[in-house]
Design an enzyme around this catalytic site. Structure first.
Site, PDB file in Angstrom:
ATOM      1  N   HIS A  24      -4.493  11.812 -10.160  1.00 37.44           N
ATOM      2  CA  HIS A  24      -5.284  13.054 -10.172  1.00 37.44           C
ATOM      3  C   HIS A  24      -4.440  14.302 -10.426  1.00 37.44           C
ATOM      4  O   HIS A  24      -4.830  15.402 -10.072  1.00 37.44           O
ATOM      5  CB  HIS A  24      -6.063  13.237  -8.862  1.00 37.44           C
ATOM      6  CG  HIS A  24      -7.181  12.243  -8.689  1.00 37.44           C
ATOM      7  ND1 HIS A  24      -7.231  11.060  -9.359  1.00 37.44           N
ATOM      8  CD2 HIS A  24      -8.294  12.271  -7.926  1.00 37.44           C
ATOM      9  CE1 HIS A  24      -8.326  10.405  -9.012  1.00 37.44           C
ATOM     10  NE2 HIS A  24      -8.987  11.113  -8.152  1.00 37.44           N
ATOM     11  N   HIS A  79     -20.279   9.011  -7.298  1.00 33.54           N
ATOM     12  CA  HIS A  79     -19.270  10.078  -7.244  1.00 33.54           C
ATOM     13  C   HIS A  79     -18.912  10.449  -8.679  1.00 33.54           C
ATOM     14  O   HIS A  79     -18.610   9.574  -9.488  1.00 33.54           O
ATOM     15  CB  HIS A  79     -18.045   9.549  -6.487  1.00 33.54           C
ATOM     16  CG  HIS A  79     -16.899  10.495  -6.381  1.00 33.54           C
ATOM     17  ND1 HIS A  79     -17.044  11.858  -6.367  1.00 33.54           N
ATOM     18  CD2 HIS A  79     -15.557  10.257  -6.269  1.00 33.54           C
ATOM     19  CE1 HIS A  79     -15.841  12.412  -6.253  1.00 33.54           C
ATOM     20  NE2 HIS A  79     -14.927  11.466  -6.201  1.00 33.54           N
ATOM     21  N   GLU A  81     -16.429  12.418  -9.915  1.00 31.05           N
ATOM     22  CA  GLU A  81     -15.080  12.751 -10.353  1.00 31.05           C
ATOM     23  C   GLU A  81     -14.754  11.880 -11.580  1.00 31.05           C
ATOM     24  O   GLU A  81     -15.189  10.723 -11.658  1.00 31.05           O
ATOM     25  CB  GLU A  81     -14.083  12.493  -9.205  1.00 31.05           C
ATOM     26  CG  GLU A  81     -12.768  13.193  -9.454  1.00 31.05           C
ATOM     27  CD  GLU A  81     -11.880  13.280  -8.216  1.00 31.05           C
ATOM     28  OE1 GLU A  81     -12.223  12.689  -7.180  1.00 31.05           O
ATOM     29  OE2 GLU A  81     -10.842  13.958  -8.316  1.00 31.05           O
ATOM     30  N   ASP A  83     -12.528   9.960 -12.621  1.00 37.72           N
ATOM     31  CA  ASP A  83     -12.026   8.579 -12.536  1.00 37.72           C
ATOM     32  C   ASP A  83     -13.174   7.573 -12.360  1.00 37.72           C
ATOM     33  O   ASP A  83     -12.980   6.375 -12.563  1.00 37.72           O
ATOM     34  CB  ASP A  83     -10.946   8.401 -11.449  1.00 37.72           C
ATOM     35  CG  ASP A  83     -11.315   8.977 -10.103  1.00 37.72           C
ATOM     36  OD1 ASP A  83     -12.202   9.842 -10.029  1.00 37.72           O
ATOM     37  OD2 ASP A  83     -10.692   8.554  -9.107  1.00 37.72           O
ATOM     38  N   HIS A 146     -15.449  12.888  -0.815  1.00 31.38           N
ATOM     39  CA  HIS A 146     -14.684  14.107  -0.699  1.00 31.38           C
ATOM     40  C   HIS A 146     -15.087  15.150  -1.743  1.00 31.38           C
ATOM     41  O   HIS A 146     -14.360  16.141  -1.918  1.00 31.38           O
ATOM     42  CB  HIS A 146     -13.180  13.785  -0.823  1.00 31.38           C
ATOM     43  CG  HIS A 146     -12.787  13.369  -2.221  1.00 31.38           C
ATOM     44  ND1 HIS A 146     -11.897  14.096  -2.965  1.00 31.38           N
ATOM     45  CD2 HIS A 146     -13.195  12.376  -3.014  1.00 31.38           C
ATOM     46  CE1 HIS A 146     -11.745  13.526  -4.169  1.00 31.38           C
ATOM     47  NE2 HIS A 146     -12.532  12.479  -4.195  1.00 31.38           N
ATOM     48  N   ASP A 165     -14.904   6.708  -3.085  1.00 34.41           N
ATOM     49  CA  ASP A 165     -13.487   6.855  -2.706  1.00 34.41           C
ATOM     50  C   ASP A 165     -13.183   6.464  -1.252  1.00 34.41           C
ATOM     51  O   ASP A 165     -12.021   6.194  -0.918  1.00 34.41           O
ATOM     52  CB  ASP A 165     -13.022   8.293  -2.952  1.00 34.41           C
ATOM     53  CG  ASP A 165     -12.749   8.558  -4.426  1.00 34.41           C
ATOM     54  OD1 ASP A 165     -12.411   7.603  -5.141  1.00 34.41           O
ATOM     55  OD2 ASP A 165     -12.871   9.709  -4.858  1.00 34.41           O
ATOM     56  N   TYR A 193      -3.713   7.181   0.988  1.00 33.46           N
ATOM     57  CA  TYR A 193      -4.874   7.698   0.249  1.00 33.46           C
ATOM     58  C   TYR A 193      -5.651   8.678   1.130  1.00 33.46           C
ATOM     59  O   TYR A 193      -6.037   9.769   0.696  1.00 33.46           O
ATOM     60  CB  TYR A 193      -5.788   6.528  -0.180  1.00 33.46           C
ATOM     61  CG  TYR A 193      -6.834   6.965  -1.172  1.00 33.46           C
ATOM     62  CD1 TYR A 193      -6.639   6.794  -2.538  1.00 33.46           C
ATOM     63  CD2 TYR A 193      -8.011   7.585  -0.752  1.00 33.46           C
ATOM     64  CE1 TYR A 193      -7.582   7.222  -3.457  1.00 33.46           C
ATOM     65  CE2 TYR A 193      -8.943   8.019  -1.656  1.00 33.46           C
ATOM     66  CZ  TYR A 193      -8.738   7.829  -3.006  1.00 33.46           C
ATOM     67  OH  TYR A 193      -9.667   8.265  -3.901  1.00 33.46           O
ATOM     68  N   HIS A 226     -11.504   2.296  -5.377  1.00 34.05           N
ATOM     69  CA  HIS A 226     -10.071   2.102  -5.676  1.00 34.05           C
ATOM     70  C   HIS A 226      -9.521   0.973  -4.808  1.00 34.05           C
ATOM     71  O   HIS A 226      -9.751   0.957  -3.593  1.00 34.05           O
ATOM     72  CB  HIS A 226      -9.248   3.352  -5.341  1.00 34.05           C
ATOM     73  CG  HIS A 226      -9.602   4.556  -6.140  1.00 34.05           C
ATOM     74  ND1 HIS A 226      -9.233   4.730  -7.448  1.00 34.05           N
ATOM     75  CD2 HIS A 226     -10.292   5.668  -5.806  1.00 34.05           C
ATOM     76  CE1 HIS A 226      -9.677   5.898  -7.886  1.00 34.05           C
ATOM     77  NE2 HIS A 226     -10.331   6.485  -6.911  1.00 34.05           N
TER      78      HIS A 226
HETATM   79 FE   LIG Z   1     -12.731  11.194  -5.934  1.00 29.68          FE
HETATM   80 FE   LIG Z   2     -11.587   8.147  -7.046  1.00 26.93          FE
END
Ligand SMILES: [Fe+2]
Ligand SMILES: [Fe+2]
Ligand SMILES: Cc1cc2nc3c(=O)[nH]c(=O)nc-3n(C[C@H](O)[C@H](O)[C@H](O)COP(=O)(O)O)c2cc1C
Length: 398
Positions: A24, A79, A81, A83, A146, A165, A193, A226
């Site tokens: 990130h 989510h 984001e 990724d 998050h 996440d 993490y 992840h």
């Molecule tokens: Fe994330």
């Molecule tokens: Fe992620």
């Protein structure tokens, strides 16, 4: 890696990013990472999340292996984001799903990210239930865990939860399950993490765990986006870990993080380390020249005390310490004792500035030590005693 059937009709797809080290753009992933996504083959074929954009080829290949001539009916975006949503626009374009499900905040984020006008987006506030055939999916909004859009997707028939996440770890492996890998490493990477990504949202973690309990959700499989997945007793293990992480109970441990030009600050800090160690406190001694801020944070996370050191530099502190403190403050660590140390030449602002940072993080401050130019034995004695005093403060807190 090829798709893995994790339960009958439920597949891990995902991409293993073996060579990733920069996660990130700001934290270290020393062992790479994975972007996990999942396909449920039911009356409605449902894709949960996607992968980073650069793995679009992998995703198409994985989908082709499982789908055969079936199509994707539904997409769930837990989510947004990049990724996990990096391939969303491409999935929509290529597979033309009937519906895309996301949280209320997810819909806003989706518009902002993808500027779509005609996607079949449906909002799933907490409590929404969606039948996909033999199975149901229900959604639990986890706003700010998050990102504003984060949600969990739970399948009661399978006692399985997709957590984006949450519970993730950065670890590129050929194994898919937590029970197939070394537990100590797994725990270390899960904590790393958490410390670097989830920590500021610990109150939301506690609330989410309480809600899961209140709702009586039975969980036998946890699928984060992840790293390794959890099954059986490991689910309770992972949730206990998260409960403990979020409570931020300090350990008998101190982190000394510093930078130095001519080693005076370093030598003073080392005398403090001796005082702490002689009182039985476990010490991490980390120079910012040799440690990345995310590795320091992984140690700060469960420490009872943080000692920050810098000489005065151009009426300020050294830039690597400013980086560290900016990063640390943003992650909002709780329940810490803080102290400062520094050598100076003429104006001597270092300890005052460092102490201000500690106060801004609501740390219980033990008055710092500064010394002009090169420390002598008297200064080392003072620093050693300071280490012992901080050890006593730690003991009182545990
Ligand atoms: Fe994330
Ligand atoms: Fe992620
Ligand atoms: C480029 C440079 C700028 C400095 N700026 C200041 C300053 O603004 N105020 C001050 O008190 N000391 C200043 N110093 C002096 C250092 O703080 C002093 O040499 C100190 O002992 C260095 O500690 P260290 O051995 O931990 O690097 C400066 C030193 C250098 C090399």
């Amino acid at each position: 890696m090829r798709p893995v059937e994790i339960k009958e009709g439920i597949f891990w797809l995902g991409a293993v990013d073996w060579n990733r080290r920069d996660f990130h753009g700001y934290s270290k992933a020393h062992k790479g990472t994975t972007y996990n996504n999942f396909l449920i083959v039911d009356e409605k074929v449902t894709l949960i999340d996607t992968v980073a954009e650069e793995f679009w080829g992998t995703l198409q290949c994985n989908l082709a292996q499982v789908l055969g001539d079936r199509k994707i009916d539904y997409v769930v975006a837990n989510h947004l984001e990049p990724d996990h949503s990096g391939c969303l626009a491409k999935v929509v374009e290529k597979y033309q799903p009937e519906k895309i499900y996301t949280s209320p905040m997810g819909q806003k984020a989706m518009k902002a990210h993808f500027k779509y006008t005609d996607w079949p987006v449906e909002v799933t506030p907490t409590g929404t239930e969606l039948s996909i055939g033999k199975r149901t999916l229900s959604f639990l909004e986890t706003r700010m865990l998050h990102w504003p859009d984060s949600m969990l997707t739970y399948c009661p028939e399978e006692k399985l939860v997709f957590t984006n996440d949450a519970f993730g770890q950065n670890w590129a492996t050929s194994e898919r399950w937590a029970d197939q890998v070394d537990r100590y490493r797994l725990e270390e990477l899960m904590a790393n993490y958490y410390a670097n990504i989830v920590l500021p949202y610990s109150p939301v973690v506690l609330k989410t765990l309480a809600t899961i309990k209140e709702m009586g959700l039975e969980i036998e499989t946890i699928c984060p986006d992840h790293g390794l997945l959890f099954r059986g007793d490991d689910c309770a293990w992972a949730m206990e870990k998260y409960q403990a992480y979020a409570e931020q109970k300090p350990k008998n441990k101190a982190v000394i993080v510093y930078d130095t030009m001519w080693h005076s600050t370093e030598k003073m800090a080392e005398a403090m380390a001796c005082g702490l160690a002689d009182e039985g406190v476990s010490v991490r001694f980390m120079c910012m020249k040799n440690n990345h801020h995310s590795d320091v944070m992984a140690e700060v996370f469960d420490a009872a005390a943080v000692i920050v050191g810098s000489p005065t530099h151009n009426n300020g502190i050294l830039p690597l310490m400013a980086d560290m403190l900016t990063y640390m403050k943003g992650l909002r660590p709780q329940n810490k004792i803080g102290s400062a140390v520094g050598s100076f030449g003429w104006s001597g602002e270092c300890v005052k500035i460092l102490t201000q940072w500690l106060e801004d993080m609501n740390m219980e401050v033990v008055e710092g030590i500064k010394n002009q130019y090169i420390p002598d034995h008297e200064v080392f004695d003072k620093c050693y005693e300071q280490g012992k005093a901080i050890a006593a403060a730690i003991k009182a807190k545990l």
